[in-house]
Design an enzyme around this catalytic site. Structure first.
Site, PDB file in Angstrom:
ATOM      1  N   ASN A   7       0.876  -1.175   0.000  1.00 49.23           N
ATOM      2  CA  ASN A   7       0.000   0.000   0.000  1.00 49.23           C
ATOM      3  C   ASN A   7       0.915   1.228   0.000  1.00 49.23           C
ATOM      4  OD1 ASN A   7      -1.821   2.028   0.488  1.00 49.23           O
ATOM      5  ND2 ASN A   7      -2.725   1.092   2.308  1.00 49.23           N
ATOM      6  N   LYS A  14       3.350   0.762   3.074  1.00 48.93           N
ATOM      7  CA  LYS A  14       3.024  -0.285   4.052  1.00 48.93           C
ATOM      8  C   LYS A  14       3.052  -1.622   3.344  1.00 48.93           C
ATOM      9  CE  LYS A  14      -0.074   2.607   6.758  1.00 48.93           C
ATOM     10  NZ  LYS A  14      -1.266   3.288   6.279  1.00 48.93           N
ATOM     11  N   ARG A  90      -2.657  -2.190  -3.264  1.00 50.07           N
ATOM     12  CA  ARG A  90      -3.865  -1.420  -2.992  1.00 50.07           C
ATOM     13  C   ARG A  90      -3.834  -0.169  -3.876  1.00 50.07           C
ATOM     14  NH1 ARG A  90      -6.284   1.790   2.192  1.00 50.07           N
ATOM     15  NH2 ARG A  90      -8.187   2.283   1.087  1.00 50.07           N
ATOM     16  N   HIS A 179     -13.188   2.987  -0.440  1.00 46.44           N
ATOM     17  CA  HIS A 179     -13.237   2.005   0.664  1.00 46.44           C
ATOM     18  C   HIS A 179     -13.904   0.697   0.215  1.00 46.44           C
ATOM     19  CE1 HIS A 179     -13.436   5.406   3.925  1.00 46.44           C
ATOM     20  NE2 HIS A 179     -12.190   5.003   3.749  1.00 46.44           N
ATOM     21  N   HIS A 207     -18.333   2.223   7.398  1.00 43.20           N
ATOM     22  CA  HIS A 207     -16.873   2.267   7.604  1.00 43.20           C
ATOM     23  C   HIS A 207     -16.585   3.661   8.169  1.00 43.20           C
ATOM     24  CE1 HIS A 207     -12.581   1.473   6.169  1.00 43.20           C
ATOM     25  NE2 HIS A 207     -12.571   2.739   6.522  1.00 43.20           N
ATOM     26  N   GLY A 209     -14.013   5.872  10.153  1.00 45.29           N
ATOM     27  CA  GLY A 209     -12.657   6.041  10.688  1.00 45.29           C
ATOM     28  C   GLY A 209     -12.282   7.497  10.542  1.00 45.29           C
ATOM     29  N   GLY A 211     -11.313   8.610   7.575  1.00 43.12           N
ATOM     30  CA  GLY A 211     -12.169   8.753   6.394  1.00 43.12           C
ATOM     31  C   GLY A 211     -13.358   7.824   6.602  1.00 43.12           C
ATOM     32  N   ARG A 240     -12.575  16.216   6.770  1.00 45.77           N
ATOM     33  CA  ARG A 240     -13.330  16.513   5.539  1.00 45.77           C
ATOM     34  C   ARG A 240     -14.771  16.869   5.858  1.00 45.77           C
ATOM     35  NH1 ARG A 240     -11.779  10.981   2.882  1.00 45.77           N
ATOM     36  NH2 ARG A 240      -9.522  11.194   2.934  1.00 45.77           N
ATOM     37  N   ASP A 282      -9.400  13.765  15.670  1.00 47.83           N
ATOM     38  CA  ASP A 282      -9.446  12.435  16.276  1.00 47.83           C
ATOM     39  C   ASP A 282     -10.662  12.329  17.190  1.00 47.83           C
ATOM     40  OD1 ASP A 282      -8.961  10.251  18.140  1.00 47.83           O
ATOM     41  OD2 ASP A 282      -6.950  10.167  17.260  1.00 47.83           O
ATOM     42  N   GLY A 330     -11.756   2.456  12.461  1.00 49.85           N
ATOM     43  CA  GLY A 330     -11.318   2.980  13.772  1.00 49.85           C
ATOM     44  C   GLY A 330     -12.453   3.314  14.730  1.00 49.85           C
ATOM     45  N   ASN A 334     -14.299   0.500  17.422  1.00 50.46           N
ATOM     46  CA  ASN A 334     -13.865   0.733  18.805  1.00 50.46           C
ATOM     47  C   ASN A 334     -14.767   1.603  19.648  1.00 50.46           C
ATOM     48  OD1 ASN A 334     -11.267  -0.637  18.566  1.00 50.46           O
ATOM     49  ND2 ASN A 334     -10.788   0.998  17.112  1.00 50.46           N
ATOM     50  N   GLU A 385      -8.603  -5.053   4.885  1.00 50.26           N
ATOM     51  CA  GLU A 385      -8.443  -4.811   3.451  1.00 50.26           C
ATOM     52  C   GLU A 385      -7.254  -5.592   2.887  1.00 50.26           C
ATOM     53  OE1 GLU A 385      -8.788  -0.860   4.926  1.00 50.26           O
ATOM     54  OE2 GLU A 385      -9.636  -0.186   3.033  1.00 50.26           O
TER      55      GLU A 385
HETATM   56  P1  ADP Z   1      -8.136   5.772   8.662  1.00 51.49           P
HETATM   57  O1  ADP Z   1      -9.359   6.253   7.924  1.00 51.49           O
HETATM   58  O2  ADP Z   1      -7.006   6.756   8.661  1.00 51.49           O
HETATM   59  O3  ADP Z   1      -7.753   4.350   8.326  1.00 51.49           O
HETATM   60  P2  ADP Z   1      -8.982   4.644  11.184  1.00 51.49           P
HETATM   61  O4  ADP Z   1      -9.935   3.672  10.599  1.00 51.49           O
HETATM   62  O5  ADP Z   1      -7.760   4.117  11.856  1.00 51.49           O
HETATM   63  O6  ADP Z   1      -8.588   5.783  10.179  1.00 51.49           O
HETATM   64  O7  ADP Z   1      -9.820   5.507  12.262  1.00 51.49           O
HETATM   65  C1  ADP Z   1      -9.275   6.567  12.974  1.00 51.49           C
HETATM   66  C2  ADP Z   1     -10.354   7.066  13.934  1.00 51.49           C
HETATM   67  O8  ADP Z   1     -10.701   6.006  14.819  1.00 51.49           O
HETATM   68  C3  ADP Z   1      -9.923   8.239  14.804  1.00 51.49           C
HETATM   69  O9  ADP Z   1     -10.925   9.228  14.810  1.00 51.49           O
HETATM   70  C4  ADP Z   1      -9.808   7.625  16.199  1.00 51.49           C
HETATM   71  O10 ADP Z   1     -10.181   8.528  17.179  1.00 51.49           O
HETATM   72  C5  ADP Z   1     -10.800   6.503  16.121  1.00 51.49           C
HETATM   73  N1  ADP Z   1     -10.464   5.482  17.114  1.00 51.49           N
HETATM   74  C6  ADP Z   1      -9.422   4.634  17.101  1.00 51.49           C
HETATM   75  N2  ADP Z   1      -9.408   3.866  18.223  1.00 51.49           N
HETATM   76  C7  ADP Z   1     -10.470   4.248  18.953  1.00 51.49           C
HETATM   77  C8  ADP Z   1     -11.010   3.857  20.218  1.00 51.49           C
HETATM   78  N3  ADP Z   1     -10.439   2.911  20.961  1.00 51.49           N
HETATM   79  N4  ADP Z   1     -12.135   4.483  20.641  1.00 51.49           N
HETATM   80  C9  ADP Z   1     -12.707   5.441  19.908  1.00 51.49           C
HETATM   81  N5  ADP Z   1     -12.258   5.869  18.721  1.00 51.49           N
HETATM   82  C10 ADP Z   1     -11.157   5.269  18.248  1.00 51.49           C
END
Ligand code: ADP
Length: 400
Positions: A7, A14, A90, A179, A207, A209, A211, A240, A282, A330, A334, A385
């Site tokens: 990637n 990566k 990717r 995605h 999805h 995160g 993004g 965004r 974040d 993300g 989580n 992925e």
């Molecule tokens: P990307 O789109 O860059 O791949 P990710 O899928 O890793 O991003 O998601 C990043 C987001 O996930 C961030 O906003 C982060 O705060 C959130 N995140 C990651 N771990 C946790 C967690 N344990 N609890 C809440 N939010 C989380």
């Protein structure tokens, strides 16, 4: 067979090496600061990670270093490079022509080069990664797996924008969706978890995160997705804006005297959770601020949840129903709190989540969080992925 998944970003690369006999990742890592100074983190399961600063002038240097480490007597996992059966790349954008994962021959590469204009951020580094692998491993097949290709089944009415039709014909302005590899992996895993046939289900995957996108999959075919011509459309994201009234763009350009690049930067890097909260892109930090009483942080999260509900609801209307709702990435994997807020007051649509199951689902675990008796089954499924890329690559090279 061993498959190397690559990637490549503008300053990072990566990699994951899969043993396809077991489906296990035997080494992975990340080259960073390519073209700046250079560093690598190389990991093998159960062993101490190896970290080093190494000059990386370009993607060729990065791939050469990865291959050196993979075959290193101490740090490596291969006796020889020839053990790598294929490389899976990717690639964010496959344009209109690359509608499925494919061998990256000269014609495919020429096509990828021809669509760089509509994919200026991710196209050039992906091509550099592919070219570097072709140079360093000339006899190893290279396969492209495209984030857009899952959407080749989206109907015209969902991908043509209501603009003068010539803009589509001339400039290929349309919804592409992104995605896709994640949505494809998670929806297939959801069908498995539900114990039902994939093409028998109406599925929505969120999805969420840094993004974020939501995709509707009707009887095994993606029928709509929230990202569009670029990954800018749809949900508000870390930085965004997602969907806004398009007239805001010329208005702020005139009002604030911004160039096209400056307004793009504002929409891409200064909006979303960061723009509204003024705290962070974040989600975790925005939630911390909300807990301390920060009103704009609370508003930023309210807006995210509002748009998620709106898109989920519209996709249920498009599909005339829903069997499975999934959360991934993300935040989706989580953040039980965001999942609870999104699914709250959706019982009219058959969605109901059990609070204890939702909160009890540990990090990185997959499972069901629906309340007993809910018409829609709600799942959390960590995305993978890279595994999907390895699987496609393996299937292509073993079939050809
Ligand atoms: P990307 O789109 O860059 O791949 P990710 O899928 O890793 O991003 O998601 C990043 C987001 O996930 C961030 O906003 C982060 O705060 C959130 N995140 C990651 N771990 C946790 C967690 N344990 N609890 C809440 N939010 C989380």
């Amino acid at each position: 067979m061993k498959i190397l998944v690559v990637n490549a970003g503008s300053s990072s690369l990566k990699y994951q090496l899969f043993d396809m006999d077991t489906g296990v990742v035997i080494a992975k890592g990340n080259c960073e600061k390519i073209g700046i100074d250079g560093s690598i983190t190389h990991k093998r399961p159960g062993k101490e990670p190896y970290k080093a600063d190494v000059a990386l002038n370009n993607h060729d240097d990065a791939i050469a270093l990865v291959l050196k480490l993979l075959t290193d007597p101490e740090l490596g996992v291969l006796a020889d490079i020839s053990e790598i059966g294929a490389v899976g790349h990717r690639v964010a954008h496959g344009g209109e022509r690359l509608r499925g994962s494919t061998l990256l021959d000269d014609a495919a590469l020429a096509y990828l080069n021809s669509i760089v204009e509509i994919n200026p951020l991710h196209g050039p580094p992906a091509i550099k990664g592919i070219e570097a692998c072709r140079r360093k491993m000339p006899s190893v097949p290279q396969v492209g797996v495209f984030d857009t290709s899952f959407y080749s089944t989206v109907p015209e009415k969902a991908y043509i924008y209501p603009l003068p039709y010539e803009l589509y014909e001339q400039y290929k302005i349309r919804r592409y969706g992104f995605h896709g590899t994640s949505h494809r992996y998670v929806s297939a895993a959801a069908a498995e978890l539900a114990g039902r046939a994939y093409d028998d289900l109406k599925i929505i995957v969120c999805h969420i995160g840094n993004g974020s996108s939501i995709t509707a999959i009707d009887h095994g075919r993606a029928v709509d997705t929230s990202m569009g011509f670029t990954p800018q459309e749809g949900l508000p994201m870390g930085t965004r804006s997602g969907t806004i009234d398009p007239t805001v763009v010329p208005y702020i350009m005139k009002k604030m005297n911004l160039t096209a690049d400056e307004v793009e930067d504002l929409l891409n890097r200064k909006s979303g959770l960061l723009g509204v909260s003024g705290v962070s892109s974040d989600c975790r930090f925005v939630m911390e601020a909300e807990a301390k009483g920060d009103k704009r942080a609370a508003l930023a999260l309210d807006i995210l949840v509002h748009y998620m509900k709106k898109i989920i609801g519209s996709y249920i209307a498009e599909m005339n129903g829903l069997d499975v709702l999934c959360f991934t990435a993300g935040i989706g994997e989580n953040d039980a709190d965001i999942r609870a807020r999104v699914t709250k007051d959706m019982d009219y649509l058959g969605i109901a989540v059990d609070a204890a199951r939702n909160e009890g689902l540990g990090r990185g675990n997959k499972g069901e969080i629906s309340a007993d008796g809910a018409r829609v089954r709600t799942f959390v499924i960590p995305t993978d992925e890279e595994f999907m890329i390895a699987k496609d690559t393996y299937e292509i090279v073993t079939k050809s």
